[in-house]
Scaffold this motif. Structure first.
Motif, PDB file in Angstrom:
ATOM      1  N   SER A 113     -52.355  17.043  47.822  1.00  0.00           N
ATOM      2  CA  SER A 113     -51.531  18.085  48.438  1.00  0.00           C
ATOM      3  C   SER A 113     -50.110  18.070  47.877  1.00  0.00           C
ATOM      4  O   SER A 113     -49.518  19.128  47.627  1.00  0.00           O
ATOM      5  CB  SER A 113     -51.481  17.889  49.962  1.00  0.00           C
ATOM      6  N   LEU A 114     -49.583  16.874  47.661  1.00  0.00           N
ATOM      7  CA  LEU A 114     -48.221  16.744  47.159  1.00  0.00           C
ATOM      8  C   LEU A 114     -48.091  17.339  45.758  1.00  0.00           C
ATOM      9  O   LEU A 114     -47.088  17.989  45.436  1.00  0.00           O
ATOM     10  CB  LEU A 114     -47.812  15.271  47.149  1.00  0.00           C
ATOM     11  N   GLN A 115     -49.107  17.137  44.927  1.00  0.00           N
ATOM     12  CA  GLN A 115     -49.060  17.696  43.576  1.00  0.00           C
ATOM     13  C   GLN A 115     -48.972  19.218  43.621  1.00  0.00           C
ATOM     14  O   GLN A 115     -48.174  19.821  42.896  1.00  0.00           O
ATOM     15  CB  GLN A 115     -50.299  17.262  42.787  1.00  0.00           C
ATOM     16  N   PRO A 159     -46.431  23.277  35.980  1.00  0.00           N
ATOM     17  CA  PRO A 159     -47.156  22.290  35.171  1.00  0.00           C
ATOM     18  C   PRO A 159     -48.670  22.475  35.302  1.00  0.00           C
ATOM     19  O   PRO A 159     -49.134  23.157  36.216  1.00  0.00           O
ATOM     20  CB  PRO A 159     -46.726  20.959  35.781  1.00  0.00           C
ATOM     21  N   SER A 160     -49.418  21.836  34.421  1.00  0.00           N
ATOM     22  CA  SER A 160     -50.878  21.938  34.446  1.00  0.00           C
ATOM     23  C   SER A 160     -51.452  21.049  35.536  1.00  0.00           C
ATOM     24  O   SER A 160     -51.316  19.821  35.485  1.00  0.00           O
ATOM     25  CB  SER A 160     -51.469  21.518  33.093  1.00  0.00           C
ATOM     26  N   LEU A 161     -52.098  21.658  36.523  1.00  0.00           N
ATOM     27  CA  LEU A 161     -52.760  20.863  37.561  1.00  0.00           C
ATOM     28  C   LEU A 161     -54.040  20.222  37.040  1.00  0.00           C
ATOM     29  O   LEU A 161     -54.491  19.209  37.593  1.00  0.00           O
ATOM     30  CB  LEU A 161     -53.058  21.728  38.786  1.00  0.00           C
ATOM     31  N   HIS A 162     -54.641  20.782  35.990  1.00  0.00           N
ATOM     32  CA  HIS A 162     -55.777  20.113  35.361  1.00  0.00           C
ATOM     33  C   HIS A 162     -55.349  18.739  34.858  1.00  0.00           C
ATOM     34  O   HIS A 162     -56.073  17.746  35.020  1.00  0.00           O
ATOM     35  CB  HIS A 162     -56.313  20.948  34.186  1.00  0.00           C
ATOM     36  N   LYS A 200     -57.227  27.733  25.471  1.00  0.00           N
ATOM     37  CA  LYS A 200     -56.024  28.561  25.648  1.00  0.00           C
ATOM     38  C   LYS A 200     -55.741  28.895  27.111  1.00  0.00           C
ATOM     39  O   LYS A 200     -55.398  30.016  27.464  1.00  0.00           O
ATOM     40  CB  LYS A 200     -56.137  29.852  24.824  1.00  0.00           C
ATOM     41  N   GLN A 201     -55.889  27.859  27.953  1.00  0.00           N
ATOM     42  CA  GLN A 201     -55.514  28.004  29.351  1.00  0.00           C
ATOM     43  C   GLN A 201     -54.118  27.450  29.622  1.00  0.00           C
ATOM     44  O   GLN A 201     -53.549  27.723  30.676  1.00  0.00           O
ATOM     45  CB  GLN A 201     -56.532  27.292  30.245  1.00  0.00           C
ATOM     46  N   HIS A 202     -53.600  26.656  28.695  1.00  0.00           N
ATOM     47  CA  HIS A 202     -52.271  26.084  28.856  1.00  0.00           C
ATOM     48  C   HIS A 202     -51.571  25.981  27.518  1.00  0.00           C
ATOM     49  O   HIS A 202     -52.215  25.859  26.469  1.00  0.00           O
ATOM     50  CB  HIS A 202     -52.345  24.680  29.487  1.00  0.00           C
ATOM     51  N   TYR A 203     -50.244  26.018  27.586  1.00  0.00           N
ATOM     52  CA  TYR A 203     -49.423  25.699  26.430  1.00  0.00           C
ATOM     53  C   TYR A 203     -49.197  24.195  26.378  1.00  0.00           C
ATOM     54  O   TYR A 203     -49.360  23.481  27.388  1.00  0.00           O
ATOM     55  CB  TYR A 203     -48.075  26.416  26.511  1.00  0.00           C
ATOM     56  N   PHE A 204     -48.781  23.720  25.225  1.00  0.00           N
ATOM     57  CA  PHE A 204     -48.573  22.286  25.059  1.00  0.00           C
ATOM     58  C   PHE A 204     -47.539  21.745  26.041  1.00  0.00           C
ATOM     59  O   PHE A 204     -47.694  20.641  26.573  1.00  0.00           O
ATOM     60  CB  PHE A 204     -48.130  21.993  23.614  1.00  0.00           C
ATOM     61  N   ALA A 209     -45.580  17.959  31.535  1.00  0.00           N
ATOM     62  CA  ALA A 209     -45.125  18.245  32.901  1.00  0.00           C
ATOM     63  C   ALA A 209     -46.202  17.852  33.905  1.00  0.00           C
ATOM     64  O   ALA A 209     -45.914  17.260  34.956  1.00  0.00           O
ATOM     65  CB  ALA A 209     -44.771  19.722  33.031  1.00  0.00           C
ATOM     66  N   GLY A 210     -47.466  18.152  33.590  1.00  0.00           N
ATOM     67  CA  GLY A 210     -48.570  17.764  34.465  1.00  0.00           C
ATOM     68  C   GLY A 210     -48.750  16.258  34.519  1.00  0.00           C
ATOM     69  O   GLY A 210     -49.019  15.689  35.580  1.00  0.00           O
ATOM     70  N   LEU A 211     -48.615  15.601  33.374  1.00  0.00           N
ATOM     71  CA  LEU A 211     -48.717  14.141  33.324  1.00  0.00           C
ATOM     72  C   LEU A 211     -47.670  13.490  34.208  1.00  0.00           C
ATOM     73  O   LEU A 211     -47.971  12.587  35.002  1.00  0.00           O
ATOM     74  CB  LEU A 211     -48.559  13.671  31.879  1.00  0.00           C
TER      75      LEU A 211
END
Length: 241
Positions: A113-115, A159-162, A200-204, A209-211
């Protein structure tokens, strides 16, 4: 005296005689898991579609593409790795630690939830993923790829949640189940991370940012968790006061 450690809390924090269904740990786990999955999924995709409506013709949409993004070839076959994210994120439900230790379950649910809560302000910004045009669908991979593009219009990207969720889970497995499980999940997280670029779902720039988000949320939610795997529930040590 009130305990100040997560693993010192009783498994039933409520009065066992309470008539509330949530007084049962099994019921609480089921209700929380289902509610969390439904709420986060609907919130994410509802916000994505709202953003698509708001920013579709906006002249100031932010393109986060870097030179490295143009060098990465679009590879639809990676969509199967990309979709494995949903099964991977559900895998803690099948870990015995989650069923033996109610506080651990609560902290894990809080971590997911926090993420999302921290990513939400970024999702309100006019970021957009510019994706390739898909040709005629001729196989299952093409069908899956077109389904992903329809389901996610490409706005909730930074950021990427994946990346965040799988990194969080890799940290979780390393701490709770040891280096073997941890290494396996770090490899899985790396593959899913790459898949976000390949389809092509995310940019580099979305990936670091997700990490950072995943690692920081894990550190915050489990800062008092013992480092040895297997120390859950009643087996967790109680420090002298």
């Amino acid at each position: 005296m009130k305990p100040d450690r997560a693993w010192q809390r009783p498994l039933l924090s409520r009065d066992p005689s309470s008539l509330s269904p949530l007084a049962n740990p099994l019921v609480e786990r089921t209700v929380v898991a289902v509610a969390l999955a439904v709420t986060l999924s609907l919130s994410f995709h509802g916000l994505a579609w709202w953003n698509a409506h708001r920013w579709a013709d906006h002249p100031e949409r932010w393109n986060l593409a870097l030179p490295i993004d143009s060098s990465i070839t679009f590879s639809p076959v990676w969509v199967w790795v990309y979709l494995s994210y949903f099964l991977v994120c559900a895998s803690p439900i099948f870990c015995r630690e989650m069923w033996k230790d109610l506080p651990l379950f609560r902290d894990t649910a809080w971590g997911y939830s926090l993420q999302f809560g921290l990513a939400l302000p970024c999702f309100l910004l006019p970021f957009q993923m510019i994706r390739p045009e898909l040709g005629p669908v001729s196989d299952w991979t093409g069908l899956a790829m077109s389904w992903v593009y329809r389901l996610d219009p490409g706005y909730n990207i930074f950021p990427s949640l994946h990346v965040s969720n799988t990194v969080f889970l890799a940290c979780w497995m390393w701490r709770l189940r040891g280096w073997r499980a941890g290494t396996t999940y770090w490899v899985i997280a790396a593959l899913i991370t790459w898949s976000t670029l390949a389809v092509k779902q995310h940019y580099f720039i979305d990936l670091p940012a997700g990490l950072l988000l995943g690692v920081c949320c894990f550190r915050w939610c489990f800062r008092k968790l013992p480092t040895q795997p297997g120390l859950t529930g009643a087996s967790r040590p109680v420090e002298p006061r």
